[in-house]
Design a protein around this motif. Sequence first.
Motif, PDB file in Angstrom:
ATOM      1  N   VAL A  36      -8.316  15.472   2.102  1.00 23.11           N
ATOM      2  CA  VAL A  36      -8.339  15.446   0.163  1.00 23.11           C
ATOM      3  C   VAL A  36     -10.225  14.096   0.193  1.00 23.11           C
ATOM      4  O   VAL A  36     -10.445  14.102  -0.950  1.00 23.11           O
ATOM      5  CB  VAL A  36      -7.030  14.821  -0.804  1.00 23.11           C
ATOM      6  CG1 VAL A  36      -7.177  14.314  -1.740  1.00 23.11           C
ATOM      7  CG2 VAL A  36      -6.483  16.152  -0.731  1.00 23.11           C
ATOM      8  N   PRO A  40     -11.662  16.994  -2.261  1.00 21.77           N
ATOM      9  CA  PRO A  40     -10.610  17.308  -2.939  1.00 21.77           C
ATOM     10  C   PRO A  40     -10.627  19.665  -2.958  1.00 21.77           C
ATOM     11  O   PRO A  40      -9.436  19.404  -3.521  1.00 21.77           O
ATOM     12  CB  PRO A  40     -10.209  16.773  -3.721  1.00 21.77           C
ATOM     13  CG  PRO A  40     -11.323  15.979  -4.475  1.00 21.77           C
ATOM     14  CD  PRO A  40     -11.901  15.678  -2.842  1.00 21.77           C
ATOM     15  N   TYR A  43      -8.205  22.258  -2.208  1.00 20.40           N
ATOM     16  CA  TYR A  43      -7.644  22.426  -2.490  1.00 20.40           C
ATOM     17  C   TYR A  43      -6.888  22.488  -4.381  1.00 20.40           C
ATOM     18  O   TYR A  43      -5.957  22.968  -4.325  1.00 20.40           O
ATOM     19  CB  TYR A  43      -6.425  20.935  -1.615  1.00 20.40           C
ATOM     20  CG  TYR A  43      -7.082  20.849  -0.129  1.00 20.40           C
ATOM     21  CD1 TYR A  43      -6.192  21.609   0.920  1.00 20.40           C
ATOM     22  CD2 TYR A  43      -8.268  20.227   0.196  1.00 20.40           C
ATOM     23  CE1 TYR A  43      -7.255  21.283   1.999  1.00 20.40           C
ATOM     24  CE2 TYR A  43      -8.325  20.310   1.092  1.00 20.40           C
ATOM     25  CZ  TYR A  43      -8.412  20.684   2.260  1.00 20.40           C
ATOM     26  OH  TYR A  43      -8.283  20.139   3.781  1.00 20.40           O
ATOM     27  N   VAL A 352      -8.660   8.839  -2.049  1.00 25.13           N
ATOM     28  CA  VAL A 352      -7.519   9.869  -2.310  1.00 25.13           C
ATOM     29  C   VAL A 352      -6.698   8.832  -3.844  1.00 25.13           C
ATOM     30  O   VAL A 352      -6.721   9.558  -4.846  1.00 25.13           O
ATOM     31  CB  VAL A 352      -6.757   9.897  -0.898  1.00 25.13           C
ATOM     32  CG1 VAL A 352      -4.815  10.445  -2.186  1.00 25.13           C
ATOM     33  CG2 VAL A 352      -7.089   9.992  -0.052  1.00 25.13           C
TER      34      VAL A 352
END
Length: 366
Positions: A36, A40, A43, A352
């Motif tokens: 991620v 990202p 996802y 993140v």
Amino acid sequence: AWSGGEGAGGGLGPVAAPGRLPRSHVPALASLAARVARDPAPYYRLLHREPGPVRVPGTAGGGDGIWLVGRDADVRAALAEPGLVADAGTGDVPGLVDGAGLVAGEGRAEGAGRAEGAAAGPVAGMMLASADAPPPHVAGVVARAGHVLAGRLGSRAGADLVPEFCDWLPAVALGAALGLPYRRTEALRRWCRAGGPAPLPLPDALAVRARGAERATAYALASLLGALLTRPAQLTAVRDEPALIDAVWAETLRHDPPAPYLVLRAHDPVRLPGGAVAAGERVLCLLGAAGWDPAAYPHPGRWDPYRAGRPPVPAHPWPGLGLLTARYGLPPLLGMRGLALAPGFAPRAVGVRVRGPRRLLVRLGG
């Protein structure tokens, strides 16, 4: 940062047999962080395929899990749900754990901010009461700082704009909003990054939000500048019409959100569009995924400041201060005619918890 939460059970929609997940194609949280951080978007697309929130384990072998909420409508519903409160115990999301900047205008956050502000003094009260109205004088302070920072770069052949511009301008804006003198900007900047004693007394929730706003704005400015510098036609358009910066800022928060998620906990049993959340369960609101929801934003991977439709959920703890910083601080830098990316350099957002380019190498006209 993507570790699993406390609690198990609770039900969003049908619950599978013990030991089995209702949607097994979503990887465990512990295996996601590194991927991620790089990108990202794959996802996000997994979550957009689901009809509602997704329960995932905290580790590859099971462990405590958490609900993921990634569709735009579901994220907005979660942020507006009074029974879901910010999980301050996570400490995972700088400046977002109090939720004040994200749900301003919703009763639970706005009321709490005013109550705390009344006890904290007029400056804190003003900041907590409104995410959209920084003090009027901040615009002038930021504009002057933008000219100073751009002037320092004017005679240079090249620079890294992250440490030399993006890291400084938000600290100036935050300092002005807090009432600090300009000479304390460096102390404020260090505190926002390293913590420790604050350069002035602040209530805990305001301190968390202030630090998060400074960091998120710095990374968002880097993402915004990177987007414009890789699109010379857009850069020219903003130079010719500085009012376009507002739209560029909004698209940056959608496409490259600096604060991509928010952890909430169900204080009471609540119901979201996808089903019921039991009291004590944690919900990970993926603000970044909401901005990439194709149902709300067609062709979400395309960076387009002329995008129509409603504004995205602002993945920023104090959106008004961030917008003001970009609106008044960027024109002097963008007006430098020799400004361009350094040969061979391509900006790339990483991270993140707080996401954005860590370097932004440019050549200048000096």
